[in-house]
Design a protein around this motif. Structure first.
Motif, short mmCIF file in Angstrom:
data_model
loop_
_atom_site.label_atom_id
_atom_site.label_comp_id
_atom_site.label_asym_id
_atom_site.label_seq_id
_atom_site.Cartn_x
_atom_site.Cartn_y
_atom_site.Cartn_z
N ASP A 12 0.86 -1.19 0.00
CA ASP A 12 0.00 0.00 0.00
C ASP A 12 0.89 1.23 0.00
O ASP A 12 1.36 1.69 1.04
CB ASP A 12 -0.92 -0.02 1.22
CG ASP A 12 -1.98 1.07 1.17
OD1 ASP A 12 -1.76 2.11 0.50
OD2 ASP A 12 -3.02 0.91 1.83
N CYS A 14 0.17 4.20 -0.46
CA CYS A 14 -0.45 5.33 0.24
C CYS A 14 -0.09 5.32 1.72
O CYS A 14 0.24 6.35 2.30
CB CYS A 14 -1.97 5.31 0.05
SG CYS A 14 -2.48 5.35 -1.68
N LEU A 26 -4.95 13.21 -3.27
CA LEU A 26 -5.41 12.03 -2.55
C LEU A 26 -4.78 10.81 -3.18
O LEU A 26 -4.73 10.70 -4.40
CB LEU A 26 -6.94 11.92 -2.64
CG LEU A 26 -7.75 13.04 -2.03
CD1 LEU A 26 -9.23 12.87 -2.38
CD2 LEU A 26 -7.58 13.05 -0.52
N CYS A 27 -4.33 9.90 -2.36
CA CYS A 27 -3.74 8.66 -2.84
C CYS A 27 -4.77 7.55 -2.65
O CYS A 27 -5.37 7.42 -1.59
CB CYS A 27 -2.47 8.34 -2.04
SG CYS A 27 -1.63 6.84 -2.61
N ASP A 28 -4.98 6.76 -3.71
CA ASP A 28 -5.90 5.63 -3.67
C ASP A 28 -5.11 4.38 -4.04
O ASP A 28 -4.63 4.25 -5.17
CB ASP A 28 -7.04 5.88 -4.67
CG ASP A 28 -8.05 4.74 -4.70
OD1 ASP A 28 -8.18 4.02 -3.69
OD2 ASP A 28 -8.70 4.56 -5.75
N ASN A 29 -4.98 3.46 -3.08
CA ASN A 29 -4.24 2.23 -3.34
C ASN A 29 -5.04 1.33 -4.28
O ASN A 29 -6.25 1.19 -4.14
CB ASN A 29 -3.97 1.50 -2.03
CG ASN A 29 -3.03 0.33 -2.23
OD1 ASN A 29 -1.95 0.48 -2.76
ND2 ASN A 29 -3.46 -0.86 -1.82
N THR A 30 -4.37 0.76 -5.26
CA THR A 30 -4.97 -0.21 -6.18
C THR A 30 -4.07 -1.43 -6.18
O THR A 30 -2.90 -1.34 -5.80
CB THR A 30 -5.09 0.37 -7.61
OG1 THR A 30 -3.79 0.69 -8.09
CG2 THR A 30 -5.98 1.61 -7.64
N PHE A 34 -1.13 2.51 -7.47
CA PHE A 34 -1.91 3.52 -6.77
C PHE A 34 -2.35 4.56 -7.79
O PHE A 34 -1.82 4.63 -8.89
CB PHE A 34 -1.09 4.20 -5.65
CG PHE A 34 0.11 4.94 -6.16
CD1 PHE A 34 0.06 6.30 -6.44
CD2 PHE A 34 1.31 4.28 -6.36
CE1 PHE A 34 1.17 6.97 -6.92
CE2 PHE A 34 2.43 4.94 -6.84
CZ PHE A 34 2.35 6.28 -7.13
N LYS A 35 -3.34 5.36 -7.41
CA LYS A 35 -3.81 6.46 -8.25
C LYS A 35 -3.82 7.72 -7.42
O LYS A 35 -4.07 7.68 -6.22
CB LYS A 35 -5.24 6.20 -8.74
CG LYS A 35 -5.38 5.04 -9.68
CD LYS A 35 -6.84 4.88 -10.09
CE LYS A 35 -7.02 3.68 -10.98
NZ LYS A 35 -8.44 3.46 -11.29
N CYS A 36 -3.56 8.84 -8.06
CA CYS A 36 -3.62 10.14 -7.41
C CYS A 36 -4.77 10.95 -8.00
O CYS A 36 -5.07 10.83 -9.18
CB CYS A 36 -2.32 10.92 -7.62
SG CYS A 36 -0.86 10.13 -6.93
#
Length: 126
Positions: A12, A14, A26-30, A34-36
């Motif tokens: 993760d 993030c 914002l950080c979104d774990n994938t 990850f995506k910002c």
């Protein structure tokens, strides 16, 4: 990273702080990455730029976010809009709860003025 069972587990980024999202992002774990994105009220991709969208805007550059006229700052910001309590003192009765145009790649494509108010069509810009 190796998991306890010897297999691969998701890291993760993030939580680990190894992402490249901006402070206003914002950080979104994938899985495996990850995506910002930008926080509410900011425009950009979350990596290169997150610009505060709530800058002073002329009445003609405001898209009304709360057309029933009783917007509070809390309700307005919950919708991701800007709030300007002094809007009624601006020429042209500016919206107090608004998106400044262009905002979040939105583009006002049609504006019709009528006796019951202004009605606009907003589309995602290119």
């Amino acid at each position: 990273a190796a998991g306890e069972d010897g297999g691969c587990g998701d890291v993760d980024e993030c939580v680990e702080g190894t992402h490249n999202c901006l402070e206003d992002g914002l950080c979104d774990n994938t899985p495996g990455s990850f995506k910002c994105a930008c926080k509410k009220g900011f425009n950009g991709d979350g990596v290169r730029a997150c610009t505060d969208m709530c800058v002073p805007a002329a009445p003609a550059q405001r898209l009304d976010c709360f057309q029933d006229g009783n917007a509070t700052q809390q309700l307005c910001e919950a919708r991701g809009c800007c709030f300007d309590p002094q809007a009624s003192s601006l020429p042209g009765a500016a919206a107090a709860c608004y998106y400044p145009l262009p905002a979040n790649a939105l583009e006002l494509t049609t504006l019709t003025r009528g006796p019951d108010g202004d009605h606009g069509v907003v589309e995602c810009g290119v």
